[in-house]
Design an enzyme around this catalytic site. Structure first.
Site, short mmCIF file in Angstrom:
data_model
loop_
_atom_site.label_atom_id
_atom_site.label_comp_id
_atom_site.label_asym_id
_atom_site.label_seq_id
_atom_site.Cartn_x
_atom_site.Cartn_y
_atom_site.Cartn_z
N ASP A 59 0.85 -1.19 0.00
CA ASP A 59 0.00 0.00 0.00
C ASP A 59 0.89 1.25 0.00
O ASP A 59 1.87 1.30 0.74
CB ASP A 59 -0.84 -0.07 1.30
N SER A 125 -8.28 13.86 -13.63
CA SER A 125 -9.46 13.42 -14.39
C SER A 125 -10.24 14.61 -14.90
O SER A 125 -10.28 15.67 -14.26
CB SER A 125 -10.34 12.59 -13.44
N TYR A 150 -14.91 11.14 -4.87
CA TYR A 150 -13.84 10.75 -5.81
C TYR A 150 -13.33 11.97 -6.58
O TYR A 150 -12.12 12.22 -6.65
CB TYR A 150 -14.34 9.67 -6.80
N LYS A 154 -9.45 14.22 -6.69
CA LYS A 154 -8.61 14.63 -7.83
C LYS A 154 -8.34 16.15 -7.76
O LYS A 154 -7.22 16.59 -8.01
CB LYS A 154 -9.27 14.27 -9.16
N ASN A 199 -19.11 -0.06 -13.97
CA ASN A 199 -19.83 1.23 -13.98
C ASN A 199 -19.68 1.90 -15.33
O ASN A 199 -20.53 2.68 -15.73
CB ASN A 199 -19.22 2.18 -12.93
N THR A 217 -28.32 -0.60 -20.41
CA THR A 217 -29.25 0.52 -20.35
C THR A 217 -28.50 1.79 -20.74
O THR A 217 -27.47 2.11 -20.15
CB THR A 217 -29.81 0.68 -18.92
N ARG A 296 -28.80 8.91 -15.58
CA ARG A 296 -28.08 8.51 -14.37
C ARG A 296 -27.78 9.76 -13.56
O ARG A 296 -27.25 10.74 -14.11
CB ARG A 296 -26.78 7.79 -14.77
P1 NAD Z 1 -7.34 0.74 -11.60
O1 NAD Z 1 -8.20 0.57 -10.40
O2 NAD Z 1 -7.41 -0.26 -12.68
O3 NAD Z 1 -5.81 0.91 -11.16
C1 NAD Z 1 -5.44 1.46 -9.93
C2 NAD Z 1 -4.45 0.50 -9.29
O4 NAD Z 1 -4.03 1.06 -8.05
C3 NAD Z 1 -5.09 -0.86 -8.97
O5 NAD Z 1 -4.24 -1.89 -9.47
C4 NAD Z 1 -5.17 -0.90 -7.45
O6 NAD Z 1 -5.00 -2.20 -6.94
C5 NAD Z 1 -4.05 0.05 -7.06
N1 NAD Z 1 -4.22 0.75 -5.78
C6 NAD Z 1 -5.29 1.43 -5.34
N2 NAD Z 1 -5.05 1.95 -4.14
C7 NAD Z 1 -3.78 1.60 -3.80
C8 NAD Z 1 -2.95 1.84 -2.67
N3 NAD Z 1 -3.37 2.55 -1.63
N4 NAD Z 1 -1.69 1.34 -2.67
C9 NAD Z 1 -1.24 0.60 -3.72
N5 NAD Z 1 -1.98 0.33 -4.80
C10 NAD Z 1 -3.24 0.83 -4.85
O7 NAD Z 1 -7.67 2.20 -12.18
P2 NAD Z 1 -7.23 2.87 -13.56
O8 NAD Z 1 -8.43 2.96 -14.43
O9 NAD Z 1 -6.01 2.24 -14.07
O10 NAD Z 1 -6.93 4.34 -13.05
C11 NAD Z 1 -5.63 4.75 -12.71
C12 NAD Z 1 -5.67 6.18 -12.20
O11 NAD Z 1 -6.26 7.00 -13.20
C13 NAD Z 1 -6.50 6.38 -10.95
O12 NAD Z 1 -5.85 7.36 -10.15
C14 NAD Z 1 -7.81 6.91 -11.47
O13 NAD Z 1 -8.46 7.71 -10.53
C15 NAD Z 1 -7.32 7.75 -12.64
N6 NAD Z 1 -8.34 7.94 -13.68
C16 NAD Z 1 -8.94 6.85 -14.24
C17 NAD Z 1 -9.92 7.03 -15.22
C18 NAD Z 1 -10.64 5.87 -15.82
O14 NAD Z 1 -11.73 6.07 -16.36
N7 NAD Z 1 -10.12 4.66 -15.78
C19 NAD Z 1 -10.24 8.34 -15.64
C20 NAD Z 1 -9.59 9.42 -15.06
C21 NAD Z 1 -8.63 9.21 -14.08
C1 WQD Z 2 -19.93 7.20 -20.20
C2 WQD Z 2 -21.27 7.48 -20.81
C3 WQD Z 2 -23.12 7.38 -19.28
C4 WQD Z 2 -22.85 3.10 -18.48
C5 WQD Z 2 -16.59 8.19 -15.34
C6 WQD Z 2 -16.24 8.84 -14.02
C7 WQD Z 2 -15.28 9.96 -14.23
C8 WQD Z 2 -14.06 9.51 -15.00
C9 WQD Z 2 -14.43 8.82 -16.26
C10 WQD Z 2 -12.32 8.78 -13.51
C11 WQD Z 2 -22.14 8.37 -19.93
C12 WQD Z 2 -23.24 6.31 -20.33
C13 WQD Z 2 -22.61 4.38 -18.98
C14 WQD Z 2 -24.06 2.44 -18.84
C15 WQD Z 2 -24.67 4.34 -20.17
N1 WQD Z 2 -13.28 8.54 -14.27
N2 WQD Z 2 -23.52 4.98 -19.81
N3 WQD Z 2 -24.92 3.09 -19.67
O1 WQD Z 2 -19.60 8.98 -16.71
O2 WQD Z 2 -17.91 9.87 -18.31
O3 WQD Z 2 -17.18 9.14 -16.15
O4 WQD Z 2 -15.37 7.76 -15.97
O5 WQD Z 2 -11.85 9.85 -13.21
O6 WQD Z 2 -14.92 10.44 -12.96
O7 WQD Z 2 -17.43 9.33 -13.47
O8 WQD Z 2 -17.95 7.42 -17.83
O9 WQD Z 2 -18.13 5.17 -18.76
O10 WQD Z 2 -19.46 5.73 -16.69
O11 WQD Z 2 -20.10 6.70 -18.88
O12 WQD Z 2 -25.49 4.88 -20.91
O13 WQD Z 2 -24.33 1.33 -18.38
O14 WQD Z 2 -21.98 6.26 -20.97
O15 WQD Z 2 -24.35 7.94 -18.99
O16 WQD Z 2 -22.86 9.20 -20.77
P1 WQD Z 2 -18.26 8.90 -17.26
P2 WQD Z 2 -18.90 6.15 -18.00
#
Ligand code: NAD
Ligand code: WQD
Length: 346
Positions: A59, A125, A150, A154, A199, A217, A296
């Site tokens: 961690d 993000s 969340y 950020k 999600n 949906t 949503r």
């Molecule tokens: P992910 O959950 O697949 O990867 C995150 C990794 O971090 C996981 O492997 C988890 O086990 C590890 N982790 C979490 N907390 C930890 C801790 N305290 N110590 C050690 N390891 C830890 O997520 P991702 O989609 O790869 O996202 C990576 C980063 O990008 C995150 O910070 C997320 O918030 C950010 N982000 C993701 C998205 C997205 O849609 N995927 C969008 C914008 C920003």
């Molecule tokens: C995309 C579009 C939904 C699921 C999330 C986080 C955001 C960022 C990016 C990390 C939207 C629609 C989705 C479904 C649908 N992550 N949808 N049916 O909402 O842009 O953002 O990921 O930082 O913080 O909130 O991404 O993939 O959830 O949705 O119609 O079952 O798809 O309404 O328009 P979103 P998403």
């Protein structure tokens, strides 16, 4: 070979960045507590690169582990992915999110300071913008109050890093504001592994097509957009990974002791939910079972990036289309489905 510490390197985005770092001649070192990832990801990385990278299981809140890592290796830069990312869960468990994402960052920064690490990339993000008043969003677009704990982690995370640098710490950091990452490595060795019901849109689409979910949906078709469904900026995870490597390269040559900046990482294009479904149907040749449902709660109507700043600073361009991203997501899902059916047979 320069060592780059990748926190959360077993996760969705982190694993793809590990592969790209290797391609560009870096030695990635992973720390991950595997709270949202599986150990098989490390094997997937090995299958692509032919390499066994050092993995520390633990961690980022554990400073004794961090100190051990920084003591064992000379770390040239850090890419900090480790965080929890489920918006809904963060509303139910805000303290868990603040502890993991905010205290986790503080824990890391304290050790960064102690060991005098120079370069940091922070996973931010597009959620920091909320529903912007003007599109596309630039890095100057005002942030809106976060609509989830969340999202708040950020916003706070960016501020903590900037304040740390402003206080005199010699650190160069860039917060990359990702839009919507989708897709998988073209080899299908690594990809997104959502635990439980996804999600996000794309894994929900591919799991529905694979028969793991009955139907998708679509959350609302009465928005003020061309087809009534929400608009997002979907970026292939390989393009996103490439931006990280270019950002590390940029920080290495950035000619100052202290630096903080934010960059949008998207494609610059918006697509509706129905366009994403159409792209999926065209690459898979399948008809997706979906229905239109209610909006949503908390969804923004539309958001997409202006990426001129990251193009200019990182000398970076996206290379992959939405169609390619959907093809790679589908290939990855098919591989997962094949694997789980052969696992259940054996
Ligand atoms: P992910 O959950 O697949 O990867 C995150 C990794 O971090 C996981 O492997 C988890 O086990 C590890 N982790 C979490 N907390 C930890 C801790 N305290 N110590 C050690 N390891 C830890 O997520 P991702 O989609 O790869 O996202 C990576 C980063 O990008 C995150 O910070 C997320 O918030 C950010 N982000 C993701 C998205 C997205 O849609 N995927 C969008 C914008 C920003
Ligand atoms: C995309 C579009 C939904 C699921 C999330 C986080 C955001 C960022 C990016 C990390 C939207 C629609 C989705 C479904 C649908 N992550 N949808 N049916 O909402 O842009 O953002 O990921 O930082 O913080 O909130 O991404 O993939 O959830 O949705 O119609 O079952 O798809 O309404 O328009 P979103 P998403």
């Amino acid at each position: 070979m320069k060592n780059i510490l990748v926190t959360g390197g077993a996760g969705y985005i982190g694993s793809h960045v590990v592969v790209k770092l290797h391609e560009h001649g870096y030695n990635p070192i992973i720390i991950d507590d595997f709270s949202n990832s599986q150990h098989s990801v490390i094997q997937g990385i090995k299958n692509i690169t032919g390499k066994d990278f050092k993995v520390y299981e633990g961690d980022i809140l554990d400073q004794s582990l961090l100190k051990k890592i920084f003591g064992n290796h000379k770390i040239e830069g850090i890419i900090h992915f480790a965080a929890k990312k489920a918006v809904g869960e963060s509303v139910e468990k805000p303290l868990y999110y603040y502890k993991n994402n905010v205290s986790g960052l503080v824990s890391l920064l304290e050790v960064v300071k102690e060991f005098n690490v120079k370069n940091l990339i922070f996973s931010s993000s597009c959620t920091v913008y909320g529903q912007p008043d003007k599109l596309p969003v630039t890095e100057e677009t005002p942030k809106k109050p976060a609509n989830s704990p969340y999202g708040n982690t950020k916003q706070i995370g960016e501020e903590i890093i900037e304040d740390t640098i402003n206080s005199g710490t010699t650190l160069k950091a860039i917060a990359l504001r990702y839009f919507n990452p989708i897709g998988a490595h073209p080899s299908s060795e690594i990809g997104e592994l959502p635990l439980g019901t996804p999600n996000n849109l794309v894994p929900f689409i591919t799991q529905t097509a694979a028969g793991l979910r009955d139907s998708l949906t679509v959350f609302g078709d009465n928005y003020d957009t061309p087809d009534g469904t929400c608009i997002r900026d979907y970026i292939h995870v390989m393009d996103l990974a490439d931006a990280h490597v270019r950002c590390i390269e940029y920080l290495e040559v950035e000619n100052s002791d202290q630096h903080f900046d934010v960059l949008n990482i998207g494609t610059g294009r918006g697509n509706t939910v129905l366009e994403v479904i159409n792209a999926f149907e065209s690459v898979s040749g399948l008809k997706l079972n979906f229905k239109i449902g209610d909006r949503r709660a908390g969804d923004v109507e539309q958001i997409f990036a202006q990426v001129d700043k990251s193009r200019q600073i990182l000398k970076w361009e996206t290379q992959h289309s939405l169609t390619e991203a959907m093809r790679d997501s589908w290939k990855w899902q098919q591989k997962l489905s094949n694997k789980s059916s052969s696992d259940s047979v054996s």
